[in-house]
Each structure stands twice: as C-alpha cells, then as structure tokens.
Scaffold this motif. Structure first.
Motif, short mmCIF file in Angstrom:
data_model
loop_
_atom_site.label_atom_id
_atom_site.label_comp_id
_atom_site.label_asym_id
_atom_site.label_seq_id
_atom_site.Cartn_x
_atom_site.Cartn_y
_atom_site.Cartn_z
N ASN A 95 -9.63 0.78 -2.08
CA ASN A 95 -8.45 1.85 -1.51
C ASN A 95 -7.41 1.80 -2.91
OD1 ASN A 95 -9.15 2.27 1.08
ND2 ASN A 95 -9.12 -0.19 1.25
N ASN A 159 -13.62 0.39 6.61
CA ASN A 159 -12.55 0.12 5.98
C ASN A 159 -11.31 0.81 6.40
OD1 ASN A 159 -11.37 0.03 3.11
ND2 ASN A 159 -11.41 2.38 3.06
N GLU A 160 -11.65 1.97 7.47
CA GLU A 160 -10.16 2.52 8.13
C GLU A 160 -9.79 1.60 9.00
OE1 GLU A 160 -10.31 6.40 10.21
OE2 GLU A 160 -11.41 6.83 8.70
N VAL A 163 -7.97 -1.45 7.06
CA VAL A 163 -6.54 -1.19 6.45
C VAL A 163 -5.55 -1.19 7.30
CG1 VAL A 163 -5.54 0.52 5.55
CG2 VAL A 163 -7.76 0.23 4.54
N LYS A 167 -2.66 -4.02 7.39
CA LYS A 167 -1.49 -3.49 7.34
C LYS A 167 -0.61 -3.82 8.31
CE LYS A 167 0.86 1.15 6.69
NZ LYS A 167 0.52 2.65 6.66
N ARG A 172 -1.64 -5.67 2.18
CA ARG A 172 -2.35 -4.45 1.72
C ARG A 172 -3.90 -4.78 1.27
NH1 ARG A 172 -0.29 -1.52 -3.71
NH2 ARG A 172 -1.14 0.60 -3.43
#
Ligand code: TMP
Length: 237
Positions: A95, A159-160, A163, A167, A172
């Motif tokens: 990312n 990944n989505e 993240v 978060k 991060r």
C-alpha cells in the motif's frame, strides 16, 4: 488433539502431525532471521505474540469471507491448522513504498500508492525467493490459472480487510506477505500473519512496529511487537 512427530522445522515455526490426519500443529518459536537467513537472532516471546496476533487476524478474515487454515489456538505457542499442500508462491501486497519496492524503483519510502500492488515471489530459500510473474507460474506449473486468479482476488480482498483492521487500531499497514495452500480441493490462506511478515507503522508517528526493527537494529524490538499485540489482542477497556 494429540501432538505427534515433527513434520517440518522452519525458521520461525515447527509443524507437527497430530492424531487427526487432516490437522497439524504450528509451534511458534522465538527465533528470528532476516536477509534470507544471513542475520539470525531471537526476539523474546515473539512466538507467543505472533501466535496470538495471527490467530486474531485469521479469525477476523474467516469471519469476513477469506478462508484460512486456522482451527484453534490451544496454547500460547501452538495453533491447530488444517494440513495444506503449500503452493510455492509468496503473495506480497503493498500500500506504501518501502523495502524492496523502494530499492527497485528509487522512490522514497513512505510514498502512498494510488492503488495496492500485488507481487509474486517463488518460495525458495536457496534462490532467495526471487520475484516471478504469472507466466513463470504457468510455465513451471507452480499453480493453475484458476489458483492464480484466486491468489489475486483473495490477496486484494485480504489487503482491504487488513488495512481497515489495522487502521482501527492506529497502525498503517504498509505491506505484507501471504502464503496459500490446498486442502481437500480448496485454496486456504496459510502460514501466519504477524509483525514478522508485515510492515506496520504507527499511524501518528510513522514509527516502525515490525521486523524491520530487528533487520536494521533499530532497538526496542520486543517492545514494539508487544505494542502490536496489545493493540490487537489487548483489553480495549
Ligand atoms: P520486501 O519489501 O522485502 O519485498 O517485503 C515486502 C513485505 O513482505 C514485507 O512486509 C516483508 C514481507 N516478506 C516476507 O515476510 N517474507 C518474504 O520472503 C518476502 C519476499 C516478503
């Protein structure tokens, strides 16, 4: 569930047979290595921390439609998993520019990517995990076309999900590595997801909270692993 003879010993984990032919136990060690085994050491209680973090993330992914090999975490250092026929490909999601991507492109570490990048590496210690593409995978039969499509769709989906997961906890998610395997005709996420195979930066300060602290002798390695553990598994109250 009885732990039987050792199947395989890796750099950070030992895999054991169990009395159930479909299941194995992953035992998480404190051993740490970097730069393809050139740097070796140990991180106190890393095995415990990584087992707890991985278990929490696997449960979260399962609950959100990404199937994994996770079955149970019967003790601090043991994880019961479905036995996998490992696909010899490491799937890396990025990312933010860091690590080998910064080296390869000359771009500054920390530059946000407009969209995530997915990369394949051939899982081979003697070769140092070289980067490969879909043509290599097809030519050498490391995975079928359908499996490659699944590695990509699951990779981006995981990944989505991750993240957002990190978060919410003030971290991060810069990049990370996934491994997959086959179990009874299904492709499942395997191995572990922990600060050993992810780049995790403090959302506010940008401070590194992952294995880069060990790789580059940044100090406070144990403290930062513990901090990630607390943010993920700690009592929110
Ligand atoms: P890299 O920047 O060194 O290519 O690594 C990208 C990410 O993937 C980083 O979070 C570390 C992880 N990774 C592993 O854990 N093991 C590997 O063998 C590779 C190639 C990457």
């Amino acid at each position: 569930m009885k732990r039987l003879e050792q199947m395989y010993e890796g750099k950070a984990k030992i895999l054991y047979h169990t009395d159930d032919p479909d299941l194995a136990i992953q035992y998480f060690k404190d051993d740490a290595s970097a730069f393809n085994g050139i740097k070796k050491g140990s991180i106190v209680d890393k095995g415990i921390v990584n087992n707890h973090i991985s278990s929490a993330i696997f449960k979260f992914l399962e609950a959100n439609g990404a199937p994994t090999h996770f079955v149970d975490r019967p003790s601090d250092r043991e994880m019961v998993v479905k036995k996998l026929e490992i696909i010899p490909i490491e799937v890396v999601l990025r990312n933010v520019v860091a690590g080998s991507l910064a080296k390869r492109t000359g771009l500054p570490e920390g530059q946000e990517l407009k969209q995530p990048i997915l990369e394949f590496y051939y899982k081979s210690d003697p070769l140092g995990d070289p980067m490969i593409n879909e043509y290599h995978i097809a030519e050498f039969g490391w995975a079928t076309d359908d499996e490659v499509a699944l590695l990509k769709s699951q990779g981006f989906k995981i990944n989505e999900l991750m993240v957002e997961f990190f978060k919410k906890r003030g971290i991060r998610l810069v990049d990370f590595k996934l491994e997959f395997g086959r179990h009874k005709g299904e492709v499942l996420l395997g191995d572990e997801i922990s600060p050993d195979g992810c780049r995790l930066w403090d959302w506010e300060t940008g401070e590194k909270m992952d294995k880069d602290r060990f790789r580059f002798n940044l100090g406070n390695v144990e403290e930062k692993y513990q901090e990630v553990y607390q943010l993920i598994c700690g009592d929110p109250g």
